[in-house]
Design an enzyme around this catalytic site. Structure first.
Site, PDB file in Angstrom:
ATOM      1  N   HIS A  60     -60.949   8.070 -27.355  1.00  0.00           N
ATOM      2  CA  HIS A  60     -59.766   8.762 -26.517  1.00  0.00           C
ATOM      3  C   HIS A  60     -60.277   9.711 -25.510  1.00  0.00           C
ATOM      4  O   HIS A  60     -59.876   9.771 -24.423  1.00  0.00           O
ATOM      5  CB  HIS A  60     -58.598   9.110 -27.048  1.00  0.00           C
ATOM      6  CG  HIS A  60     -58.252   8.116 -28.389  1.00  0.00           C
ATOM      7  ND1 HIS A  60     -57.974   8.539 -29.588  1.00  0.00           N
ATOM      8  CD2 HIS A  60     -57.512   7.049 -27.957  1.00  0.00           C
ATOM      9  CE1 HIS A  60     -57.272   7.530 -30.090  1.00  0.00           C
ATOM     10  NE2 HIS A  60     -56.835   6.705 -29.150  1.00  0.00           N
ATOM     11  N   LYS A  68     -45.142   4.225 -37.368  1.00  0.00           N
ATOM     12  CA  LYS A  68     -46.557   3.921 -37.720  1.00  0.00           C
ATOM     13  C   LYS A  68     -46.932   4.988 -39.048  1.00  0.00           C
ATOM     14  O   LYS A  68     -47.872   4.694 -39.389  1.00  0.00           O
ATOM     15  CB  LYS A  68     -47.375   4.365 -36.305  1.00  0.00           C
ATOM     16  CG  LYS A  68     -47.891   3.033 -35.642  1.00  0.00           C
ATOM     17  CD  LYS A  68     -48.860   3.572 -34.649  1.00  0.00           C
ATOM     18  CE  LYS A  68     -50.328   2.441 -34.609  1.00  0.00           C
ATOM     19  NZ  LYS A  68     -51.028   2.772 -33.478  1.00  0.00           N
ATOM     20  N   ARG A  71     -60.895  -1.658 -25.336  1.00  0.00           N
ATOM     21  CA  ARG A  71     -62.203  -1.721 -26.307  1.00  0.00           C
ATOM     22  C   ARG A  71     -62.982  -3.031 -26.220  1.00  0.00           C
ATOM     23  O   ARG A  71     -64.384  -3.213 -25.903  1.00  0.00           O
ATOM     24  CB  ARG A  71     -61.895  -1.108 -27.611  1.00  0.00           C
ATOM     25  CG  ARG A  71     -61.442   0.245 -27.633  1.00  0.00           C
ATOM     26  CD  ARG A  71     -60.844   0.606 -28.891  1.00  0.00           C
ATOM     27  NE  ARG A  71     -59.635  -0.222 -29.028  1.00  0.00           N
ATOM     28  CZ  ARG A  71     -58.849  -0.256 -30.165  1.00  0.00           C
ATOM     29  NH1 ARG A  71     -59.329   0.555 -31.535  1.00  0.00           N
ATOM     30  NH2 ARG A  71     -57.675  -0.876 -30.254  1.00  0.00           N
ATOM     31  N   SER A 131     -58.151   4.833 -34.746  1.00  0.00           N
ATOM     32  CA  SER A 131     -57.611   5.856 -35.766  1.00  0.00           C
ATOM     33  C   SER A 131     -57.383   5.420 -37.043  1.00  0.00           C
ATOM     34  O   SER A 131     -57.745   6.335 -37.791  1.00  0.00           O
ATOM     35  CB  SER A 131     -56.504   6.409 -35.147  1.00  0.00           C
ATOM     36  OG  SER A 131     -56.467   7.107 -33.765  1.00  0.00           O
TER      37      SER A 131
HETATM   38  N1  COA Z   1     -61.186   4.771 -28.352  1.00  0.00           N
HETATM   39  C1  COA Z   1     -60.923   4.654 -29.736  1.00  0.00           C
HETATM   40  N2  COA Z   1     -59.722   4.287 -30.244  1.00  0.00           N
HETATM   41  C2  COA Z   1     -58.786   3.957 -29.584  1.00  0.00           C
HETATM   42  C3  COA Z   1     -58.922   3.697 -27.967  1.00  0.00           C
HETATM   43  C4  COA Z   1     -60.222   4.462 -27.701  1.00  0.00           C
HETATM   44  N3  COA Z   1     -60.609   4.385 -26.256  1.00  0.00           N
HETATM   45  N4  COA Z   1     -58.001   3.445 -27.230  1.00  0.00           N
HETATM   46  C5  COA Z   1     -57.138   3.083 -28.270  1.00  0.00           C
HETATM   47  N5  COA Z   1     -57.686   3.320 -29.408  1.00  0.00           N
HETATM   48  C6  COA Z   1     -57.137   3.101 -30.729  1.00  0.00           C
HETATM   49  C7  COA Z   1     -55.899   4.118 -31.227  1.00  0.00           C
HETATM   50  O1  COA Z   1     -56.323   4.967 -31.980  1.00  0.00           O
HETATM   51  C8  COA Z   1     -55.126   3.067 -32.192  1.00  0.00           C
HETATM   52  O2  COA Z   1     -55.564   2.907 -33.322  1.00  0.00           O
HETATM   53  P1  COA Z   1     -54.576   2.620 -34.516  1.00  0.00           P
HETATM   54  O3  COA Z   1     -53.678   1.414 -34.124  1.00  0.00           O
HETATM   55  O4  COA Z   1     -55.447   2.367 -35.790  1.00  0.00           O
HETATM   56  O5  COA Z   1     -53.745   3.904 -34.827  1.00  0.00           O
HETATM   57  C9  COA Z   1     -55.250   1.720 -31.459  1.00  0.00           C
HETATM   58  O6  COA Z   1     -56.514   1.784 -30.694  1.00  0.00           O
HETATM   59  C10 COA Z   1     -54.196   1.058 -30.612  1.00  0.00           C
HETATM   60  O7  COA Z   1     -54.086   2.327 -29.745  1.00  0.00           O
HETATM   61  P2  COA Z   1     -52.979   2.029 -28.571  1.00  0.00           P
HETATM   62  O8  COA Z   1     -52.852   0.505 -28.011  1.00  0.00           O
HETATM   63  O9  COA Z   1     -52.974   3.045 -27.759  1.00  0.00           O
HETATM   64  O10 COA Z   1     -51.559   2.220 -29.433  1.00  0.00           O
HETATM   65  P3  COA Z   1     -50.747   3.361 -29.780  1.00  0.00           P
HETATM   66  O11 COA Z   1     -50.065   2.954 -30.765  1.00  0.00           O
HETATM   67  O12 COA Z   1     -51.852   4.522 -29.940  1.00  0.00           O
HETATM   68  O13 COA Z   1     -49.907   3.651 -28.444  1.00  0.00           O
HETATM   69  C11 COA Z   1     -48.109   3.216 -26.775  1.00  0.00           C
HETATM   70  C12 COA Z   1     -49.078   2.603 -28.006  1.00  0.00           C
HETATM   71  C13 COA Z   1     -47.656   4.457 -27.362  1.00  0.00           C
HETATM   72  C14 COA Z   1     -48.596   3.462 -25.518  1.00  0.00           C
HETATM   73  C15 COA Z   1     -46.703   2.134 -26.732  1.00  0.00           C
HETATM   74  O14 COA Z   1     -46.476   1.795 -27.983  1.00  0.00           O
HETATM   75  C16 COA Z   1     -45.717   2.662 -25.896  1.00  0.00           C
HETATM   76  O15 COA Z   1     -45.738   2.805 -24.772  1.00  0.00           O
HETATM   77  N6  COA Z   1     -44.527   3.328 -26.662  1.00  0.00           N
HETATM   78  C17 COA Z   1     -43.548   3.833 -26.083  1.00  0.00           C
HETATM   79  C18 COA Z   1     -42.287   2.863 -26.102  1.00  0.00           C
HETATM   80  C19 COA Z   1     -42.371   2.000 -24.968  1.00  0.00           C
HETATM   81  O16 COA Z   1     -42.264   2.237 -23.808  1.00  0.00           O
HETATM   82  N7  COA Z   1     -42.556   0.641 -25.316  1.00  0.00           N
HETATM   83  C20 COA Z   1     -42.548  -0.422 -24.396  1.00  0.00           C
HETATM   84  C21 COA Z   1     -44.157  -0.634 -23.978  1.00  0.00           C
HETATM   85  S1  COA Z   1     -44.347  -2.026 -22.865  1.00  0.00           S
END
Ligand code: COA
Length: 159
Positions: A17, A41, A90, A128
């Site tokens: 990140h 989560k 990724r 994560s």
């Molecule tokens: N390096 C390392 N790990 C990474 C990464 C990077 N560059 N990018 C993403 N990851 C990992 C994250 O740590 C996460 O790991 P985990 O699932 O084991 O916890 C995984 O990849 C998924 O990450 P991400 O896609 O960013 O999911 P998230 O749960 O962290 O975030 C939100 C998702 C919060 C952006 C999305 O759910 C959201 O916008 N929610 C708000 C509600 C909303 O508006 N909903 C409608 C969306 S259309």
């Protein structure tokens, strides 16, 4: 001022990140790291703890603003005056989910654009969840998270 919003759960923030944020700062003037509460989560860290850990990483950089958010990302972005969402890709496995999210966000707010950056190779397999599993089983996560995050994880798992 080019402002982007970088959303995620960040439970916890990883070097992957951080890499996206640092590279994003070459393109954007301000990056708002939007930390989603996402109780569903079942996060290891509270949203306040996640925010604090990220603020600590960027304490010297006033161009990175870290804030918690609840509800829709597009609503939070509007409130913050940001029209660009920054996301890391990724592997190809991320693509479908990311496309769906970017299209859904655009449907809800047509002014919203999502910009994708390829996560640098060495971080492309990080998540994560994977890092938490390694730490919970006593493995070394030194090269995956900042030192303070590593210590915070160890202390959580010791309890
Ligand atoms: N390096 C390392 N790990 C990474 C990464 C990077 N560059 N990018 C993403 N990851 C990992 C994250 O740590 C996460 O790991 P985990 O699932 O084991 O916890 C995984 O990849 C998924 O990450 P991400 O896609 O960013 O999911 P998230 O749960 O962290 O975030 C939100 C998702 C919060 C952006 C999305 O759910 C959201 O916008 N929610 C708000 C509600 C909303 O508006 N909903 C409608 C969306 S259309």
């Amino acid at each position: 001022m080019k402002k982007a919003i970088y959303p995620g759960t960040f439970d916890p923030i990883t070097l992957g990140h951080i890499n996206i944020i640092e590279r994003g700062l070459r393109i954007f003037d301000i990056i708002i790291v939007a930390v989603a509460r996402r109780e569903e989560k079942n996060p290891l860290f509270t949203v306040e703890e996640r925010v604090e850990l990220i603020r600590d990483v960027f304490s010297e950089n006033e161009r990175v603003v870290v804030k918690p958010f609840d509800g829709l990302l597009v609503d939070f972005a509007r409130k913050e005056g940001a029209r660009i969402i920054l996301r890391g890709l990724r592997t190809v496995a991320d693509f479908e989910y990311e496309m769906q999210m970017s299209l859904a966000n655009k449907k809800m707010n047509p002014e919203m654009e999502t910009v994708f950056m390829m996560t640098e190779g060495v971080y492309s397999y990080y998540s994560s969840t994977l890092i938490k599993e390694i730490a919970s089983l006593g493995g070394c996560v030194k090269d995956m998270v900042p030192e303070k995050v590593e210590k915070a994880m160890i202390s959580k798992y010791r309890r």
